[in-house]
Design an enzyme around this catalytic site. Structure first.
Site, PDB file in Angstrom:
ATOM      1  N   HIS A   1      11.746  -3.832   4.154  1.00 21.88           N
ATOM      2  CA  HIS A   1      10.372  -4.183   3.800  1.00 21.88           C
ATOM      3  C   HIS A   1      10.241  -4.646   2.351  1.00 21.88           C
ATOM      4  O   HIS A   1       9.173  -5.075   1.937  1.00 21.88           O
ATOM      5  CB  HIS A   1       9.475  -2.960   4.042  1.00 21.88           C
TER       6      HIS A   1
ATOM      7  N   SER B   1       2.527  -7.173   2.621  1.00 21.90           N
ATOM      8  CA  SER B   1       2.189  -6.084   3.540  1.00 21.90           C
ATOM      9  C   SER B   1       0.662  -5.913   3.625  1.00 21.90           C
ATOM     10  O   SER B   1      -0.035  -6.799   4.101  1.00 21.90           O
ATOM     11  CB  SER B   1       2.898  -4.801   3.076  1.00 21.90           C
ATOM     12  N   PHE B   2       0.118  -4.795   3.143  1.00 22.84           N
ATOM     13  CA  PHE B   2      -1.332  -4.635   3.005  1.00 22.84           C
ATOM     14  C   PHE B   2      -1.921  -5.834   2.253  1.00 22.84           C
ATOM     15  O   PHE B   2      -2.969  -6.381   2.619  1.00 22.84           O
ATOM     16  CB  PHE B   2      -1.618  -3.331   2.258  1.00 22.84           C
TER      17      PHE B   2
ATOM     18  N   SER C   1       0.804  -1.235   0.000  1.00 26.94           N
ATOM     19  CA  SER C   1       0.000   0.000   0.000  1.00 26.94           C
ATOM     20  C   SER C   1       0.831   1.276   0.000  1.00 26.94           C
ATOM     21  O   SER C   1       0.383   2.305   0.485  1.00 26.94           O
ATOM     22  CB  SER C   1      -0.924   0.012   1.238  1.00 26.94           C
TER      23      SER C   1
ATOM     24  N   ASP D   1      13.067  -4.882   8.770  1.00 26.25           N
ATOM     25  CA  ASP D   1      11.871  -4.171   8.305  1.00 26.25           C
ATOM     26  C   ASP D   1      11.503  -3.065   9.301  1.00 26.25           C
ATOM     27  O   ASP D   1      11.238  -3.332  10.474  1.00 26.25           O
ATOM     28  CB  ASP D   1      10.719  -5.167   8.171  1.00 26.25           C
TER      29      ASP D   1
END
Length: 289
Positions: free
Chosen positions: A258, A109-110, A40, A230
């Site tokens: 990340h 992630s998202f 995101s 991260d």
């Protein structure tokens, strides 16, 4: 459905209506389908997120990577309510539109939170699950994620974000920052992005989290991946997911932020490809959907 893509902009792929939403997506290779769901970050698209992963996985699978609603080149309807319900509906709608009954799902992630919700709500549509640097469990807002979701467009702000994303600063150049900044200010991009995660932002982490009992009931073979350094999503998230999901395994990349799929691109693609290749066509279906 449009079968043409833009040579001038590789982020624009094919177009199809998914649950009533005109969706931009990429479709490469052949074999068992793998659905890749992006993160995101500001100006993100499926291509920007997965550009190094798609051709590698496509050697042995059919790789499908959509722009989720509010991101990239998918439709941004006026008054659209962004949230997990809408994103899960779009993902299932895309599978339906492409005639895919069951896919492996890889979420970043998202996208990990979305992949997790998809496996919980529609378990029979998922064969195997990969969660990378994933949201989806409760955690306290990090300074890194607050900076990502609170991005105000400028070259300097984007340069600072890239420094947060990557452990290896050699990956972060002024040219990359310029390209990502320009992507973030394309018409409609920042408007939809700002509408998704306004302050206070802890509530959006909480809204993306699935319930612990639901996660513990996930029956799918699951690969959980994280970068040790991260700064956006804490490593503790993946340790939690690996502990809660019965058939999970955990892989942690050292000297990695990340951007696991970019910083360790070849290793990431090989790890995921090998994990998915182990699944036979007769991988048992969950008992319910």
């Amino acid at each position: 459905m449009s079968a043409s893509s833009s040579e001038a902009n590789p982020e624009q792929g094919l177009s199809i209506e998914a649950a009533g939403l005109r969706t931009n997506y990429h479709d490469l290779g052949s074999g068992h389908p793998v659905l890749l769901i992006h993160g995101s970050g500001p100006g993100v698209s499926a291509w920007a997120n997965w550009r190094l992963t798609m051709p590698e996985l496509a050697r042995h699978a059919r790789v499908i990577a959509p722009d989720m609603a509010g991101f990239g080149y998918s439709e941004r309807p006026d008054g659209f309510v962004y949230g997990m319900d809408a994103w899960v509906t779009q993902a299932v709608g895309l599978l339906d539109a492409l005639g895919i009954q069951r896919a492996d799902v890889v979420g970043n992630s998202f996208g990990g939170a979305l992949a997790l919700a998809l496996a919980i709500r529609h378990p029979r549509r998922v064969r195997r699950l990969v969660l990378m640097g994933s949201v989806g469990v409760p955690f306290a807002m990090t300074a890194g994620l607050d900076a990502v979701w609170g991005y105000t467009p400028s070259f300097e702000a984007m340069r600072a974000l890239l420094d947060i994303f990557a452990f290896d600063r050699r990956l972060v150049s002024d040219e990359l920052a310029r390209l990502r900044h320009e992507a973030s200010v394309r018409p409609g991009f920042q408007e939809s992005f700002a509408a998704m995660f306004p302050a206070p932002r802890q509530r959006w982490i909480d809204a993306m989290a699935s319930r612990e009992p639901d996660i513990r009931r996930i029956a799918h073979e699951t690969l959980v991946i994280h970068g040790r350094e991260d700064q956006v999503i804490p490593l503790a998230n993946s340790i939690t997911l690996a502990g809660w999901i019965p058939r999970a395994q955990l892989h942690v990349f050292g000297q990695c932020g990340h951007w696991t799929q970019i910083e360790h691109a070849a290793r990431f693609a090989r790890l995921v490809g090998d994990f998915l290749a182990e699944a036979g066509a007769d991988e048992p279906l969950p008992l319910q959907d």
